[in-house]
Design an enzyme around this catalytic site. Structure first.
Site, PDB file in Angstrom:
ATOM      1  N   SER A 133       0.822  -1.211   0.000  1.00 37.77           N
ATOM      2  CA  SER A 133       0.000   0.000   0.000  1.00 37.77           C
ATOM      3  C   SER A 133       0.856   1.261   0.000  1.00 37.77           C
ATOM      4  CB  SER A 133      -0.898   0.003   1.243  1.00 37.77           C
ATOM      5  OG  SER A 133      -1.542   1.242   1.414  1.00 37.77           O
ATOM      6  N   TYR A 156      -2.238   5.521  -4.385  1.00 36.74           N
ATOM      7  CA  TYR A 156      -3.229   6.571  -4.215  1.00 36.74           C
ATOM      8  C   TYR A 156      -2.659   7.811  -4.897  1.00 36.74           C
ATOM      9  CZ  TYR A 156      -5.636   3.973  -0.478  1.00 36.74           C
ATOM     10  OH  TYR A 156      -6.330   3.047   0.251  1.00 36.74           O
ATOM     11  N   THR A 182      -5.941   2.736  -7.000  1.00 37.30           N
ATOM     12  CA  THR A 182      -7.194   2.787  -6.249  1.00 37.30           C
ATOM     13  C   THR A 182      -7.985   4.033  -6.637  1.00 37.30           C
ATOM     14  OG1 THR A 182      -6.273   1.551  -4.392  1.00 37.30           O
ATOM     15  CG2 THR A 182      -8.212   2.907  -3.944  1.00 37.30           C
ATOM     16  N   LYS A 278      -8.632  -0.493  -9.094  1.00 36.99           N
ATOM     17  CA  LYS A 278      -9.315  -1.014  -7.899  1.00 36.99           C
ATOM     18  C   LYS A 278     -10.399  -0.032  -7.439  1.00 36.99           C
ATOM     19  CE  LYS A 278      -8.165  -2.382  -3.107  1.00 36.99           C
ATOM     20  NZ  LYS A 278      -8.936  -1.375  -2.353  1.00 36.99           N
TER      21      LYS A 278
END
Length: 407
Positions: A133, A156, A182, A278
């Site tokens: 992440s 992100y 994402t 995602k």
């Protein structure tokens, strides 16, 4: 621990610790992911365990994910030769030992010290991808130095596109073959339990939190060996990154509600490898993502942690599948806790699944060995499910493996 002893008394502390130790399964008695969950709950401080567990707002979507999977019925077939069963396949052209990837999870290193490294090692040994992440504790470079095979990276997009570009470049330098972009965090859904627990960066120190950590000395001692005590990938974003409060404020300001398909096109130009998008639940969004260059769509509601009241991924999947067709691979997450759940997702038409909480329970319970155990349990359950439904290859799971609910 001394502080807790003074406040509550050593006998009370010892009694609670003894009760916890005797009420959870031991290694040889672990039979499923729920057993790993019980062990993790005893070993991880409540604030961080509930961070893993939490959904947003009233947790309607969190519960719907599990309920929808439970409602799917598998068709038992017994007049079929299933003596040879194959779980190996590919996800976006990456070979995998079974159709699973470890989902990106923020603060994995708060569940277990250096948790991202241990999860990546377990995934590497098992032959499935680990996805790091953006909001990890260990950095891209920390994990890259600890494994042999390249891992995947989840991005992100920040308002600071220059910093986003640098994250993409760092992932490429670490030889990450797949970027998971994402799309469902334009704004952050409120997780009520985190507010109640004072979970932030830095965490709010309360008497309850101090006692909670004191009751988990193994976790606390392990954290002394952590490579990072902040978001490792973001520490270069601001000059005063050692100030956790300042870094937290920077992160909050970086969520970008202007993020749309054009930003995906921008990432596609920068990234030479595969891109998985995602956070897709709507067929129109899926079509836009494919048109903008997505190689795969991950049907996801962020594990029930964003828009509460959004459909479960099982409910959303058929419309996305019908809209995308064969133009991109389809993956599913949110609620997968067993090999039978995985088999149901394959029956819906998914190429594979991402698992999050399932492996985090293993991590919290026994570190790297616990993650490997979680993967082994899922693989064993998938194998039994395949045998009892007449399925011999995960690449060819028929739609009618599900009883009337394939969509």
């Amino acid at each position: 621990m001394k502080f807790a002893n003074r406040v509550f008394g050593s006998k009370a502390i010892e009694a609670v610790a003894t009760a916890r130790a005797t009420s959870v399964p031991q290694w040889d008695a672990i039979a499923n992911i729920e057993d790993l969950r019980a062990v993790a709950r005893s070993r991880v401080p409540r604030t961080f365990f509930e961070y893993v567990e939490a959904g947003s707002y009233d947790e309607l979507t969190l519960r719907a994910n599990r309920a929808a999977l439970g409602a799917l019925e598998l068709r038992q077939r017994v007049m079929v030769d299933v003596s040879s069963r194959v779980q190996a396949t590919t996800i976006v052209d990456q070979p995998v030992s079974m159709p699973v990837a470890l989902a990106p999870a923020g603060l994995t290193g708060a569940v277990h010290a250096n948790g991202e490294i241990y999860a990546a090692r377990a995934a590497e040994a098992f032959g499935v991808p680990f996805c790091l992440s953006t909001m990890s504790v260990c950095s891209i470079e920390d994990v890259a130095a600890a494994v042999v095979k390249p891992f995947w990276f989840q991005l992100y997009l920040m308002k600071d596109r220059g910093f986003s570009r640098s994250l993409i470049e760092r992932a490429h330098a670490a030889r990450c073959p797949v970027l998971v972009l994402t799309m469902d965090l334009h704004v952050e859904g409120r997780r009520t339990v985190d507010v109640h627990n004072g979970l932030g960066i830095p965490p709010r120190l309360t008497l309850a939190n101090i006692l909670d950590i004191a009751m988990h000395p193994r976790w606390a001692l392990g954290m002394l060996r952590s490579k990072e005590f902040t978001f490792g990938n973001l520490k270069d974003a601001i000059r005063n990154s050692g100030n956790l409060g300042a870094l937290s404020e920077w992160v909050k300001q970086q969520f970008d509600p202007s993020f749309d398909r054009h930003d995906l096109e921008w990432v596609r130009q920068l990234w030479p490898g595969k891109i998985i998008v995602k956070g897709i639940l709507d067929p129109q969004d899926a079509e836009l993502a494919v048109a903008a260059g997505a190689d795969a769509i991950l049907v996801s509601n962020h594990g029930g942690r964003q828009l509460d009241g959004a459909p479960s991924t099982v409910e959303a999947f058929p419309a996305v599948r019908d809209a995308v067709g064969e133009r991109a691979e389809l993956l599913l997450d949110s609620g997968i806790r067993s090999g039978l759940d995985l088999l149901k997702a394959l029956g819906l038409g998914a190429r594979g699944c991402f698992i999050g909480r399932a492996y985090l329970y293993g991590l919290g319970a026994w570190g790297e060995a616990g993650v490997h155990k979680a993967l082994s349990l899922i693989s064993e359950e998938l194998d039994a499910g395949m045998a009892l439904t007449g399925v011999t290859d995960v690449k060819m799971v028929p739609r009618d493996v599900l009883m009337g609910r394939a969509g």
